[in-house]
Motif scaffolding. Structure first.
Motif, mmCIF file in Angstrom:
data_model
loop_
_atom_site.group_PDB
_atom_site.id
_atom_site.type_symbol
_atom_site.label_atom_id
_atom_site.label_comp_id
_atom_site.label_asym_id
_atom_site.label_seq_id
_atom_site.Cartn_x
_atom_site.Cartn_y
_atom_site.Cartn_z
ATOM 1 N N GLY A 42 -3.168 -34.210 49.669
ATOM 2 C CA GLY A 42 -4.401 -33.666 49.135
ATOM 3 C C GLY A 42 -4.441 -32.159 49.029
ATOM 4 O O GLY A 42 -5.481 -31.593 48.667
ATOM 5 N N LYS A 43 -3.324 -31.497 49.319
ATOM 6 C CA LYS A 43 -3.299 -30.042 49.266
ATOM 7 C C LYS A 43 -2.253 -29.559 48.278
ATOM 8 O O LYS A 43 -1.325 -30.287 47.918
ATOM 9 N N GLU A 44 -2.390 -28.325 47.858
ATOM 10 C CA GLU A 44 -1.419 -27.740 46.945
ATOM 11 C C GLU A 44 -0.124 -27.407 47.689
ATOM 12 O O GLU A 44 -0.120 -27.184 48.896
ATOM 13 N N ARG A 45 0.947 -27.357 46.919
ATOM 14 C CA ARG A 45 2.219 -26.951 47.493
ATOM 15 C C ARG A 45 2.125 -25.494 47.933
ATOM 16 O O ARG A 45 1.552 -24.657 47.229
ATOM 17 N N GLU A 46 2.701 -25.186 49.068
ATOM 18 C CA GLU A 46 2.641 -23.840 49.643
ATOM 19 C C GLU A 46 4.040 -23.365 49.986
ATOM 20 O O GLU A 46 4.811 -24.086 50.630
ATOM 21 N N GLY A 47 4.359 -22.163 49.576
ATOM 22 C CA GLY A 47 5.625 -21.573 49.971
ATOM 23 C C GLY A 47 5.521 -21.027 51.377
ATOM 24 O O GLY A 47 4.608 -20.256 51.660
ATOM 25 N N VAL A 48 6.435 -21.412 52.253
ATOM 26 C CA VAL A 48 6.358 -20.976 53.644
ATOM 27 C C VAL A 48 7.470 -20.017 54.039
ATOM 28 O O VAL A 48 7.414 -19.404 55.106
ATOM 29 N N SER A 49 8.487 -19.880 53.205
ATOM 30 C CA SER A 49 9.532 -18.925 53.528
ATOM 31 C C SER A 49 10.497 -18.813 52.357
ATOM 32 O O SER A 49 10.628 -19.736 51.548
ATOM 33 N N CYS A 50 11.161 -17.673 52.294
ATOM 34 C CA CYS A 50 12.199 -17.488 51.289
ATOM 35 C C CYS A 50 13.186 -16.458 51.805
ATOM 36 O O CYS A 50 12.780 -15.502 52.488
ATOM 37 N N ILE A 51 14.451 -16.665 51.494
ATOM 38 C CA ILE A 51 15.484 -15.711 51.901
ATOM 39 C C ILE A 51 16.294 -15.345 50.666
ATOM 40 O O ILE A 51 16.725 -16.219 49.899
ATOM 41 N N SER A 52 16.488 -14.063 50.463
ATOM 42 C CA SER A 52 17.165 -13.603 49.256
ATOM 43 C C SER A 52 18.657 -13.832 49.356
ATOM 44 O O SER A 52 19.219 -14.064 50.417
ATOM 45 N N SER A 53 19.299 -13.738 48.197
ATOM 46 C CA SER A 53 20.752 -13.891 48.155
ATOM 47 C C SER A 53 21.452 -12.571 48.431
ATOM 48 O O SER A 53 22.552 -12.558 48.971
ATOM 49 N N SER A 54 20.804 -11.474 48.060
ATOM 50 C CA SER A 54 21.492 -10.188 48.068
ATOM 51 C C SER A 54 21.596 -9.570 49.460
ATOM 52 O O SER A 54 22.696 -9.347 49.964
ATOM 53 N N ASP A 55 20.433 -9.328 50.067
ATOM 54 C CA ASP A 55 20.450 -8.624 51.344
ATOM 55 C C ASP A 55 19.872 -9.440 52.493
ATOM 56 O O ASP A 55 19.674 -8.915 53.580
ATOM 57 N N GLY A 56 19.576 -10.705 52.218
ATOM 58 C CA GLY A 56 19.046 -11.558 53.271
ATOM 59 C C GLY A 56 17.614 -11.248 53.652
ATOM 60 O O GLY A 56 17.142 -11.697 54.698
ATOM 61 N N SER A 57 16.921 -10.498 52.801
ATOM 62 C CA SER A 57 15.523 -10.202 53.111
ATOM 63 C C SER A 57 14.708 -11.485 53.057
ATOM 64 O O SER A 57 15.049 -12.422 52.332
ATOM 65 N N THR A 58 13.654 -11.507 53.832
ATOM 66 C CA THR A 58 12.880 -12.736 53.996
ATOM 67 C C THR A 58 11.408 -12.518 53.690
ATOM 68 O O THR A 58 10.901 -11.388 53.708
ATOM 69 N N TYR A 59 10.751 -13.628 53.398
ATOM 70 C CA TYR A 59 9.313 -13.610 53.134
ATOM 71 C C TYR A 59 8.669 -14.742 53.916
ATOM 72 O O TYR A 59 9.216 -15.860 53.981
ATOM 73 N N THR A 103 10.254 -14.801 44.455
ATOM 74 C CA THR A 103 9.196 -14.100 43.732
ATOM 75 C C THR A 103 7.874 -14.312 44.456
ATOM 76 O O THR A 103 7.398 -15.436 44.559
ATOM 77 N N VAL A 104 7.328 -13.205 44.932
ATOM 78 C CA VAL A 104 6.033 -13.248 45.602
ATOM 79 C C VAL A 104 4.986 -12.778 44.609
ATOM 80 O O VAL A 104 5.086 -11.678 44.059
ATOM 81 N N VAL A 105 4.016 -13.619 44.356
ATOM 82 C CA VAL A 105 2.961 -13.328 43.391
ATOM 83 C C VAL A 105 1.866 -12.535 44.079
ATOM 84 O O VAL A 105 1.372 -12.939 45.147
ATOM 85 N N VAL A 106 1.487 -11.424 43.489
ATOM 86 C CA VAL A 106 0.419 -10.604 44.045
ATOM 87 C C VAL A 106 -0.891 -11.347 43.885
ATOM 88 O O VAL A 106 -1.248 -11.806 42.815
ATOM 89 N N GLY A 107 -1.573 -11.509 44.978
ATOM 90 C CA GLY A 107 -2.845 -12.206 44.933
ATOM 91 C C GLY A 107 -3.548 -12.047 46.263
ATOM 92 O O GLY A 107 -3.090 -11.331 47.146
ATOM 93 N N THR A 108 -4.659 -12.747 46.387
ATOM 94 C CA THR A 108 -5.412 -12.701 47.640
ATOM 95 C C THR A 108 -5.544 -14.116 48.182
ATOM 96 O O THR A 108 -6.456 -14.843 47.785
ATOM 97 N N PRO A 109 -4.651 -14.567 49.051
ATOM 98 C CA PRO A 109 -3.494 -13.817 49.546
ATOM 99 C C PRO A 109 -2.313 -13.896 48.595
ATOM 100 O O PRO A 109 -2.315 -14.737 47.690
ATOM 101 N N PRO A 110 -1.284 -13.090 48.793
ATOM 102 C CA PRO A 110 -0.058 -13.250 48.008
ATOM 103 C C PRO A 110 0.583 -14.595 48.325
ATOM 104 O O PRO A 110 0.355 -15.166 49.403
ATOM 105 N N TYR A 111 1.381 -15.092 47.373
ATOM 106 C CA TYR A 111 2.012 -16.377 47.614
ATOM 107 C C TYR A 111 3.370 -16.427 46.932
ATOM 108 O O TYR A 111 3.629 -15.708 45.958
ATOM 109 N N LEU A 112 4.206 -17.324 47.456
ATOM 110 C CA LEU A 112 5.542 -17.507 46.907
ATOM 111 C C LEU A 112 5.461 -18.330 45.636
ATOM 112 O O LEU A 112 4.851 -19.405 45.612
#
Length: 129
Positions: A42-59, A103-112
């Motif tokens: 009953g809820k929307e899909r939510e991004g909970v984490s992401c790790i980049s390929s280049s420098d391993g930065s995380t969200y 890709t983190v979308v600018v919003g309130t709150p931001p989301y993946l």
């Protein structure tokens, strides 16, 4: 054939931990960011984490920041999501997905962004109270 196989889900009590794994094949793993998403009934899909390929930065969104940790092992084409201090509201089917970038979308709150190139089947995480 591109494959993303999530595993490690299960039933855990609140406050417990689980470690999810995502095994990838069929594409150049080193060139892709890997994200974890979840969807509860009953809820929307939510991004909970992401790790980049280049420098391993995380969200991480605020909902899991400080409790979830994503890591990748390029030698094994695998990404892990360590989930600690689990809460009943973390109950969901968890999916891993691949894309050239997080890709983190600018919003309130931001989301993946959900616009990932490849998706795998999910693994169910159930947190009991």
């Amino acid at each position: 054939e591109v494959q993303l196989q999530a595993s490690g889900g299960g039933l855990v009590q609140a406050g417990g931990s689980l470690r999810l794994s995502c095994a990838a094949s069929g594409f150049t793993f080193d060139d892709y960011a890997i994200g974890w998403f979840r969807q509860a009934p009953g809820k929307e899909r939510e991004g909970v984490s992401c790790i980049s390929s280049s420098d391993g930065s995380t969200y991480y969104p605020d909902s899991v920041k400080g409790r979830f940790t994503i890591s990748r092992d390029n030698a094994k084409n695998t990404v892990h999501l360590q989930m600690n201090s689990l809460k009943p509201e973390d109950t969901a089917v968890y999916y891993c997905a691949a894309d050239p970038r997080c890709t983190v979308v600018v919003g309130t709150p931001p989301y993946l962004s959900y616009g990932m190139a490849y998706w795998g089947k999910g693994t169910l995480v159930t947190v009991s109270s």
